[in-house]
Design a protein around this motif. Structure first.
Motif, PDB file in Angstrom:
ATOM      1  N   VAL A  50     -17.340  14.159 -20.329  1.00  0.00           N
ATOM      2  CA  VAL A  50     -17.948  12.984 -19.696  1.00  0.00           C
ATOM      3  C   VAL A  50     -17.146  12.592 -18.458  1.00  0.00           C
ATOM      4  O   VAL A  50     -17.703  12.340 -17.379  1.00  0.00           O
ATOM      5  CB  VAL A  50     -18.036  11.788 -20.670  1.00  0.00           C
ATOM      6  CG1 VAL A  50     -18.457  10.524 -19.923  1.00  0.00           C
ATOM      7  CG2 VAL A  50     -19.037  12.090 -21.779  1.00  0.00           C
ATOM      8  N   VAL A  51     -15.822  12.555 -18.592  1.00  0.00           N
ATOM      9  CA  VAL A  51     -14.977  12.183 -17.451  1.00  0.00           C
ATOM     10  C   VAL A  51     -15.103  13.218 -16.336  1.00  0.00           C
ATOM     11  O   VAL A  51     -15.188  12.870 -15.157  1.00  0.00           O
ATOM     12  CB  VAL A  51     -13.509  12.031 -17.884  1.00  0.00           C
ATOM     13  CG1 VAL A  51     -12.635  11.694 -16.677  1.00  0.00           C
ATOM     14  CG2 VAL A  51     -13.369  10.934 -18.923  1.00  0.00           C
ATOM     15  N   ALA A  52     -15.118  14.499 -16.692  1.00  0.00           N
ATOM     16  CA  ALA A  52     -15.239  15.549 -15.684  1.00  0.00           C
ATOM     17  C   ALA A  52     -16.520  15.405 -14.876  1.00  0.00           C
ATOM     18  O   ALA A  52     -16.568  15.756 -13.694  1.00  0.00           O
ATOM     19  CB  ALA A  52     -15.192  16.928 -16.347  1.00  0.00           C
ATOM     20  N   LEU A  53     -17.560  14.877 -15.488  1.00  0.00           N
ATOM     21  CA  LEU A  53     -18.859  14.737 -14.827  1.00  0.00           C
ATOM     22  C   LEU A  53     -19.006  13.406 -14.079  1.00  0.00           C
ATOM     23  O   LEU A  53     -20.004  13.203 -13.385  1.00  0.00           O
ATOM     24  CB  LEU A  53     -19.981  14.846 -15.861  1.00  0.00           C
ATOM     25  CG  LEU A  53     -20.112  16.186 -16.584  1.00  0.00           C
ATOM     26  CD1 LEU A  53     -21.188  16.095 -17.669  1.00  0.00           C
ATOM     27  CD2 LEU A  53     -20.445  17.307 -15.609  1.00  0.00           C
ATOM     28  N   THR A  54     -18.027  12.520 -14.205  1.00  0.00           N
ATOM     29  CA  THR A  54     -18.148  11.178 -13.638  1.00  0.00           C
ATOM     30  C   THR A  54     -17.538  11.092 -12.243  1.00  0.00           C
ATOM     31  O   THR A  54     -16.312  11.023 -12.088  1.00  0.00           O
ATOM     32  CB  THR A  54     -17.478  10.132 -14.554  1.00  0.00           C
ATOM     33  OG1 THR A  54     -18.051  10.213 -15.867  1.00  0.00           O
ATOM     34  CG2 THR A  54     -17.693   8.725 -14.008  1.00  0.00           C
ATOM     35  N   HIS A  55     -18.397  11.088 -11.243  1.00  0.00           N
ATOM     36  CA  HIS A  55     -17.944  10.927  -9.855  1.00  0.00           C
ATOM     37  C   HIS A  55     -17.437   9.506  -9.650  1.00  0.00           C
ATOM     38  O   HIS A  55     -17.866   8.569 -10.326  1.00  0.00           O
ATOM     39  CB  HIS A  55     -19.110  11.231  -8.907  1.00  0.00           C
ATOM     40  CG  HIS A  55     -18.712  11.288  -7.477  1.00  0.00           C
ATOM     41  ND1 HIS A  55     -18.822  10.210  -6.627  1.00  0.00           N
ATOM     42  CD2 HIS A  55     -18.206  12.302  -6.721  1.00  0.00           C
ATOM     43  CE1 HIS A  55     -18.414  10.554  -5.428  1.00  0.00           C
ATOM     44  NE2 HIS A  55     -18.028  11.819  -5.450  1.00  0.00           N
ATOM     45  N   SER A  56     -16.520   9.328  -8.714  1.00  0.00           N
ATOM     46  CA  SER A  56     -15.932   8.006  -8.476  1.00  0.00           C
ATOM     47  C   SER A  56     -16.983   6.960  -8.115  1.00  0.00           C
ATOM     48  O   SER A  56     -16.838   5.782  -8.445  1.00  0.00           O
ATOM     49  CB  SER A  56     -14.877   8.085  -7.370  1.00  0.00           C
ATOM     50  OG  SER A  56     -15.437   8.601  -6.171  1.00  0.00           O
ATOM     51  N   SER A  57     -18.061   7.384  -7.460  1.00  0.00           N
ATOM     52  CA  SER A  57     -19.120   6.434  -7.076  1.00  0.00           C
ATOM     53  C   SER A  57     -19.822   5.876  -8.309  1.00  0.00           C
ATOM     54  O   SER A  57     -20.220   4.711  -8.336  1.00  0.00           O
ATOM     55  CB  SER A  57     -20.137   7.118  -6.155  1.00  0.00           C
ATOM     56  OG  SER A  57     -20.779   8.197  -6.815  1.00  0.00           O
ATOM     57  N   PHE A  58     -19.979   6.711  -9.337  1.00  0.00           N
ATOM     58  CA  PHE A  58     -20.603   6.257 -10.586  1.00  0.00           C
ATOM     59  C   PHE A  58     -19.648   5.336 -11.345  1.00  0.00           C
ATOM     60  O   PHE A  58     -20.055   4.299 -11.882  1.00  0.00           O
ATOM     61  CB  PHE A  58     -20.978   7.463 -11.448  1.00  0.00           C
ATOM     62  CG  PHE A  58     -21.788   7.126 -12.673  1.00  0.00           C
ATOM     63  CD1 PHE A  58     -23.170   7.080 -12.618  1.00  0.00           C
ATOM     64  CD2 PHE A  58     -21.173   6.852 -13.891  1.00  0.00           C
ATOM     65  CE1 PHE A  58     -23.933   6.768 -13.745  1.00  0.00           C
ATOM     66  CE2 PHE A  58     -21.916   6.542 -15.023  1.00  0.00           C
ATOM     67  CZ  PHE A  58     -23.304   6.494 -14.940  1.00  0.00           C
ATOM     68  N   ALA A  59     -18.374   5.715 -11.373  1.00  0.00           N
ATOM     69  CA  ALA A  59     -17.380   4.901 -12.079  1.00  0.00           C
ATOM     70  C   ALA A  59     -17.236   3.519 -11.444  1.00  0.00           C
ATOM     71  O   ALA A  59     -17.002   2.532 -12.147  1.00  0.00           O
ATOM     72  CB  ALA A  59     -16.035   5.621 -12.093  1.00  0.00           C
ATOM     73  N   SER A  60     -17.388   3.434 -10.124  1.00  0.00           N
ATOM     74  CA  SER A  60     -17.259   2.144  -9.456  1.00  0.00           C
ATOM     75  C   SER A  60     -18.439   1.226  -9.763  1.00  0.00           C
ATOM     76  O   SER A  60     -18.320   0.000  -9.686  1.00  0.00           O
ATOM     77  CB  SER A  60     -17.144   2.331  -7.936  1.00  0.00           C
ATOM     78  OG  SER A  60     -18.347   2.842  -7.389  1.00  0.00           O
TER      79      SER A  60
END
Length: 264
Positions: A50-60
């Motif tokens: 899940v973390v590997a697939l999470t781009h910083s734009s999504f996390a923000s």
């Protein structure tokens, strides 16, 4: 003491790269499980994936998710090491300089982007709304970073042996192509080809524009004489010109086949 150190190390890694379980959406987990089934080395703990697939734009935009940026940092080193080892073993008689060129060609953005596409990573990356609009514009950089994060996640999930198995499988064809004379440096190859065929050097016209997200996007046009043969884009001048040279080389060779080929 060693057991305590290893336990402490695992705890630290878990805190850095694993998201809070309660906040991972059901749809995200469903998509993650779907992607995991397609991977040559599946995950034991899907939350690393899940973390590997999470781009910083999504996390923000979704604060309970952890960005893959730190994984990307680790993955860059892991991929470089494993590819270097594979080339060392595959080409025992090659000189150090040639091995360096081969590794550079395989692990540059375009090379890793191709491996990411082969895996179908573009269908599973989690992007924020703003970044999703720029998906096509920044696709090579986004996918290359995602691939490196994926390799790091495999390393943290299952160890270096699993990461090496994954990289070996994914890069198998690309390394095999090197035996068949695959082009490593398209700019140099294009220059040699145009000089040999028509005694002219290619020229590059490269411009930079600011993308919607504030990052630089370079566009390069390559001419041979007055004829436009290729256009390329990239996150740097070097990458854009290499991309343009790749397209130009293909177009130029189709117009100017080697003498031995023209009569076939």
């Amino acid at each position: 003491m060693t057991d305590n150190l290893n336990r402490s190390r695992r705890t630290a890694i878990h805190r850095i790269v694993v998201p809070k379980e309660d906040f991972t959406g059901a749809l995200v987990m469903e998509r993650t499980e779907e992607f995991n089934k397609t991977l040559p080395v599946p995950f034991k703990n899907l939350r690393y994936l899940v973390v590997a697939l999470t781009h910083s734009s999504f996390a923000s935009e979704h604060h309970s998710y952890t960005s893959n940026e730190k994984l990307e940092f680790v993955g860059d080193g892991v991929v470089n090491f494993i590819v270097a080892k594979l080339l060392f073993l595959e080409f025992p008689d090659a000189r150090e300089g040639d091995l360096s060129k081969m590794r550079a060609a395989l692990v540059k953005e375009q090379g890793i982007y191709t491996r990411a596409l082969d895996l179908g990573l573009d269908r599973y990356l989690l992007l924020g709304k703003g970044e999703d609009k720029l998906r096509d514009e920044r696709k090579p950089a986004i996918l290359a970073d995602g691939f490196e994060a994926l390799v790091a996640a495999i390393y943290f999930d299952s160890g270096m042996h699993a990461a090496e198995k994954f990289v070996t499988i994914v890069f198998h064809k690309a390394i095999g192509d090197l035996h068949n004379g695959a082009v490593l440096d398209h700019k140099t190859a294009l220059q040699e080809e145009t000089q040999r065929s028509i005694r002219l050097l290619p020229s590059y016209d490269t411009e930079v524009a600011r993308g919607e997200d504030g990052s630089d996007v370079f566009t390069s046009l390559v001419h041979v004489g007055s004829v436009l043969y290729g256009e390329g884009r990239g996150s740097s001048k070097k990458k854009a010109e290499e991309d343009a040279a790749r397209a130009a080389l293909e177009a130029f060779v189709s117009e100017h086949p080697h003498r031995g080929e023209s009569g076939q």
